[in-house]
Design an enzyme around this catalytic site. Structure first.
Site, mmCIF file in Angstrom:
data_model
loop_
_atom_site.group_PDB
_atom_site.id
_atom_site.type_symbol
_atom_site.label_atom_id
_atom_site.label_comp_id
_atom_site.label_asym_id
_atom_site.label_seq_id
_atom_site.Cartn_x
_atom_site.Cartn_y
_atom_site.Cartn_z
ATOM 1 N N SER B 100 0.871 -1.175 0.000
ATOM 2 C CA SER B 100 0.000 0.000 0.000
ATOM 3 C C SER B 100 0.898 1.212 0.000
ATOM 4 C CB SER B 100 -0.861 0.034 1.243
ATOM 5 O OG SER B 100 -1.396 -1.229 1.473
ATOM 6 N N CYS B 101 0.596 2.125 -0.881
ATOM 7 C CA CYS B 101 1.396 3.345 -0.920
ATOM 8 C C CYS B 101 1.239 4.067 0.410
ATOM 9 C CB CYS B 101 0.906 4.276 -2.012
ATOM 10 S SG CYS B 101 1.053 3.539 -3.611
ATOM 11 N N ILE B 102 2.296 4.644 0.878
ATOM 12 C CA ILE B 102 2.155 5.412 2.120
ATOM 13 C C ILE B 102 2.649 6.826 1.902
ATOM 14 C CG2 ILE B 102 2.379 3.420 3.585
ATOM 15 C CD1 ILE B 102 5.177 4.648 4.281
#
Lengths: 411, 102
Positions: B100-102
């Site tokens: 998941s992109c953070i």
């Protein structure tokens, strides 16, 4: 004359205008920046509005105060980008030709993506804090809320400032303690991730803090709908969580302009080379900040580091040189943990946040991944740095665009 | 670490995801599905094919994307791979766990 056009005068666009007006040969280049709004909001401040820590005046200034006088500020709405013919079609008919385009149109919430989210309870018992209106409505609600189930919720990733919902949870804990009503409030943190954060070491540290503050966590929750009648959120697996007050971070999306222009992915983010920041489809278009689809945080610090890299690459592009400046995904975020303390995390595409000291190896004064008052003062000082240095493109001493590994404990 | 499954030695990370897609084959997929208490139907295979195609294109995966793939909608995806469908489906498909992109 050649024309460079920047779309969006938020954090990233304003920084690019300030960098480039000094770096471009102004006998050859005109710079325009387009934004339909007149106000520049310090978005990290939205987190503090609901708790009466910041006032609206602290976080709103005029866009034009931050745009250099030799850059044309155009306050108009954009209809679409006609990338194959290198022009911007304004709403109302004007066209603006460009030789080079920088897209800095950001990201915003899209609560309409989830069934029932923007329903009857929207801004009554269901709130966002990612807009000015949402934060103020929530502030007014909290001022005389009597307690119950407070659910803090993330819809789906990616979101702007991925630590903000956690900070909201920590600040809420402090807020209710100060109001002597913490015993009347159950706080639950609901996330689509498998834990409090996406990177293992910070997840461990943050879950420990949640536990310490008696905040329950519900992970792997993929929301299907907000049920306004029963006041629950329901996930695709059938799990239901009741709320009296829901503070949600809705789906974040890039600007609809990308959809109208055929330049975005399924969330309206522009496919971008994660190192050079050049658009994958058009060589004379570059993308910066929340508008890109790169796997970095959507955060002001990221835009700040990107701005330095992008400035170099724009100059290379103009001289027909290789785009040799390479962004490493560097992000640097303070995490408010309540009671006048904060954590600091520093990471990039390949290195997760770890313990250590910042910015000076072994010295600090800031501690990485550890709660301290110094970090909290750092976070509050950052608002001053934002208005006075960051937007103007003034380098922040000792903080480099690419991440420094010295002083960090990776094992 | 190494793991023997369906008479084949594969390399997996600490969460059980294959670290080398080339080591995956249909039998490995079947066996990984069994470990996750899933009997693969045609529909499951269509999803796995889609996930592998996207992986080969280096296109990031998300639940939303699978919901818009035309292969399944999100509800169906959850019924095929209950609880954490993207994590389970990618594990069976032999591709990395989506970051998941953070």
């Amino acid at each position: 004359m050649k024309r460079l056009v920047i779309l969006g005068a938020g954090t990233a666009g304003t920084m690019m205008a300030n960098h480039l007006h000094k770096k471009l040969n102004r006998k050859e280049w005109t710079i325009d920046i387009v934004d339909e709004r007149k106000e520049h909001h310090y978005q990290p401040g939205y987190l503090f509005l609901p708790f009466d820590i910041y006032k609206p005046d602290d976080i709103i200034k005029s866009i034009k105060d931050f745009i250099p006088s030799d850059v044309n500020l155009i306050t108009k709405k954009i209809d679409r980008i006609v990338a194959d013919e290198n022009y911007i079609q304004m709403t109302g008919g004007d066209q603006l030709h460009y030789d080079l385009l920088i897209i800095a149109t950001g990201a915003k919430i899209a609560p309409e993506e989830i069934e029932g989210m923007k329903g009857a309870e929207w801004h009554k018992t269901v709130f966002d804090f990612y807009t000015f209106e949402g934060s103020i409505a929530l502030r007014n609600k909290l001022r005389d809320w009597q307690g119950g189930n407070l659910v803090i919720h993330i819809t789906e990733m990616p979101i702007k400032c991925p630590v903000a919902p956690l900070e909201f949870a920590f600040l809420a804990d402090s807020y209710f303690i100060n109001k002597k009503m913490r015993d009347k409030v159950n706080i639950t943190y609901v996330t689509p991730l498998s834990g409090a954060f996406t990177k293992p070491k910070s997840t461990a540290a943050l879950e420990h803090l949640l536990q310490e503050k008696n905040i329950a966590i519900e992970s792997d929750f993929a929301i299907a709908e907000v049920n306004n009648e029963n006041k629950t959120i329901v996930d695709y697996g059938g799990k239901e969580i009741p709320f009296d007050l829901l503070v949600t971070v809705p789906t974040n999306k890039g600007d609809e302009l990308m959809e109208r222009s055929g330049l975005g992915d399924e969330l309206n983010y522009v496919p971008t080379n994660k190192e050079t920041l050049q658009s994958k489809d058009h060589a004379n278009i570059f993308v910066i900040g929340d508008a890109t689809n790169i796997p970095a945080s959507k955060a002001g610090s990221v835009a700040h580091f990107e701005a330095e890299i992008l400035t170099e690459n724009i100059l290379h592009y103009i001289k027909n040189e290789k785009l040799s400046a390479s962004f490493d995904g560097h992000a640097n975020c303070f995490i408010e943990t309540g009671k006048s303390k904060a954590l600091l995390i520093d990471f990039n595409y390949t290195h997760e946040p770890v313990n250590g000291t910042f910015p000076f190896a072994g010295v600090g004064p800031l501690q990485l991944l550890k709660e301290s008052k110094m970090n909290h003062w750092g976070k509050l000082a950052f608002r001053w740095i934002y208005w006075n240095m960051l937007l103007k493109g003034t380098p922040i001493p000792f903080v480099t665009a690419n991440m420094n590994t010295a002083g960090k404990h990776f094992n | 670490m190494e793991k023997t499954i369906a008479n084949k030695t594969i390399t997996v990370n600490e969460e059980g995801y294959l670290t080398n897609f080339a080591e995956w084959n249909k039998e490995v997929g079947e066996a990984l599905a069994k470990e996750n208490h899933i009997d693969l139907t045609n529909k499951h295979w269509q999803v796995i094919d889609y996930i592998q195609d996207e992986f080969k294109k280096e296109s990031p995966l998300s639940i939303r994307k699978i919901g818009k793939s035309g292969v399944v909608d999100i509800k169906e995806f959850y019924s095929l791979f209950p609880s954490g469908p993207l994590k389970t489906a990618t594990k069976i498909a032999g591709v990395p766990k989506p970051a998941s992109c953070i």
